[in-house]
Scaffold this motif. Structure first.
Motif, short mmCIF file in Angstrom:
data_model
loop_
_atom_site.label_atom_id
_atom_site.label_comp_id
_atom_site.label_asym_id
_atom_site.label_seq_id
_atom_site.Cartn_x
_atom_site.Cartn_y
_atom_site.Cartn_z
N SER A 260 91.75 78.98 67.52
CA SER A 260 93.48 78.64 67.08
C SER A 260 93.94 80.41 67.14
O SER A 260 94.30 79.65 65.94
N PHE A 261 95.51 80.36 67.82
CA PHE A 261 95.56 81.43 67.71
C PHE A 261 97.36 80.97 66.71
O PHE A 261 97.87 79.80 66.99
N TYR A 293 103.79 73.64 65.14
CA TYR A 293 105.02 74.46 64.81
C TYR A 293 105.45 73.79 63.77
O TYR A 293 105.76 72.80 63.52
N ARG A 294 106.06 74.90 62.61
CA ARG A 294 106.54 74.12 61.42
C ARG A 294 106.84 75.40 60.50
O ARG A 294 107.12 76.42 60.81
N LEU A 301 109.21 80.38 60.18
CA LEU A 301 108.72 79.76 61.68
C LEU A 301 107.07 80.12 61.94
O LEU A 301 106.92 81.08 62.55
N LEU A 302 106.37 79.41 61.49
CA LEU A 302 104.59 79.18 62.07
C LEU A 302 104.81 78.19 63.36
O LEU A 302 105.06 77.22 63.83
N MET A 303 104.29 79.40 64.31
CA MET A 303 104.13 78.89 66.11
C MET A 303 102.33 79.25 66.16
O MET A 303 101.93 80.53 65.80
N GLY A 304 101.29 77.85 66.88
CA GLY A 304 100.53 78.11 66.79
C GLY A 304 100.11 77.70 68.72
O GLY A 304 100.47 76.36 68.86
N GLY A 305 99.04 77.96 68.91
CA GLY A 305 98.02 77.43 69.97
C GLY A 305 97.16 78.02 70.35
O GLY A 305 96.58 78.62 69.31
#
Length: 429
Positions: A260-261, A293-294, A301-305
């Motif tokens: 997970s990045f 995200y959060r 801002l953090l974005m993951g996927g």
């Protein structure tokens, strides 16, 4: 010590997580009631709850507390599993499903209760989780999900497209729902807080201590470490999740360890960030290849996927997430990114946590499928009750045998094929 695991991979959490836990390698052989392999959330929650009951515990880790997924995840504390309550009742029947539903429904409570009781400073915020969708068809499924959790007593709120846009700051979705039970934390600070709370109750924690072999002996187990020292224990818990090795036969082959990045922007200006998650909820959408995200405590801002199977080799491996930021939030076009990192998530074939008891006195728990903070903390509490709880205490998670995934050695191809197929389904839904 395993040299491959000594260095901390760079991440937002490693940079802001404060001092590491004092967890020196095990140098002398020792004895305890329960030995735990893995100093992540599952192992530390189990240790802490056991210690509260007066059980002597030793936790060992090949690296140090939080080095794995517990110190690299997105910090979203979300209750529940992939399956909704009605699905679980069909799968298991009400006798088995009802205690499981109660446990997973209160999983976030476990986290925030531990934080409160032990005074863990980890930027804890309980402002809810939003699950938005870009599809009218999926919205109907989310409506059923919200209503099922409402029937279980959860504070769940349906949201139309305009409400989602106000709460998240994007026009990309047609609607969604909000689960008010959820929240966010600094995941590494939380993990280190669990470790220090456990140490305060007498738990011995040793980093840089790889267990090379388990030996069944009369009255318990002997854990042989790579450094030569051993631990004699009445019971053993293996809690290595996405970083599971070959310590127990076939266990590593029972999960897919997918990367997970995550990317994190620089702290957004007040003007730039005013419209993006102003209520500081966490969010993850309903796509099969979901984005999560959060905002963090400093306004990033953090974005993951999902990312490639291989560990990242450079900034180019995160470009898909940076494109997603600009698609969801056009107002952030050209924003600078301060951190990029990845960690392994343990995915099971049935998308359920797995608990195994393959030998007397040995318990294994792993496979949280992206819901690790709440679910593993709760698993630790339940494992402690199962190992040394009051007679008649009910364990809510099904116990199963270890079933390796066929052709597990091809897992990188599984992931690539799954990513491609789910991308097609997401475009068609």
């Amino acid at each position: 010590m395993d040299k491959q695991l000594q260095a901390w991979p760079p991440s937002l959490w490693a940079a802001t997580g404060g001092a590491a836990v004092d967890a020196p390698p095990l140098m002398q052989s020792t004895r305890c009631d329960v030995a735990i392999v893995g100093a992540g959330y599952t192992g530390l929650s189990t240790a802490l709850h056991l210690a509260e009951s007066g059980v002597s515990v030793c936790v060992v880790d090949a690296a140090e507390p939080g080095w794995g997924a517990s110190g690299r995840n997105g910090g979203q504390v979300i209750p529940g599993l992939k399956y909704d309550p009605d699905q679980l009742r069909v799968m298991f029947g009400t006798t088995v499903a009802d205690p499981l539903i109660a446990a997973i429904g209160s999983a976030a409570d476990t986290v925030f209760d531990l934080i409160r009781r032990h005074g863990i400073e980890c930027d804890a915020l309980r402002n809810g989780w939003i699950q938005p969708t870009h599809s009218d068809k999926t919205m109907r499924a989310l409506e059923k999900r919200a209503r099922q959790w409402q029937a279980e007593g959860a504070h769940a709120q349906l949201m139309d497209g305009a409400e989602v846009a106000r709460h998240i700051g994007t026009q990309a979705y047609v609607g969604g729902w909000k689960d008010h039970r959820a929240g966010s934390i600094h995941p590494l600070k939380y993990c280190r807080g669990l470790a220090r709370a456990a140490q305060g109750l007498g738990v011995a924690i040793h980093g840089g201590t790889r267990v090379a072999r388990l030996e069944r002996r009369e009255g318990g187990w002997r854990l042989h470490t790579a450094g030569g020292a051993h631990i004699d224990a009445g019971r053993v818990v293996i809690a290595t999740n996405g970083y599971t090795d070959d310590l127990w036969p076939r266990l590593r082959q029972s999960v897919i360890a997918a990367n997970s990045f995550i990317v994190a922007t620089r702290p957004l200006s007040e003007a730039m960030g005013a419209s993006i998650l102003p209520g500081r909820e966490v969010a993850s959408d309903s796509r099969r290849l979901l984005l999560y995200y959060r905002r963090d405590a400093q306004g990033r801002l953090l974005m993951g996927g999902r990312g490639p199977f291989a560990d990242p080799g450079g900034a180019q491996d995160f470009s898909h997430l940076e494109r997603s930021v600009e698609l969801l939030f056009p107002q952030l076009k050209g924003v600078e990114y301060e951190y990029r990192w990845a960690g392994r998530v343990a995915i099971t074939r049935d998308f359920l946590p797995h608990v195994h008891e393959p030998a007397p006195g040995l318990t294994i728990a792993l496979g949280y499928n992206g819901r690790g903070i709440a679910m593993s903390s709760t698993m630790g509490r339940c494992l402690a009750q199962r190992l040394y709880g009051q007679a008649g205490t009910h364990f809510p998670f099904p116990v199963s045998t270890i079933h390796p995934i066929p052709f597990h050695g091809l897992q990188r191809f599984y992931i690539a094929a799954g990513v491609a197929w789910y991308s097609v389904l997401d475009r068609l839904s």
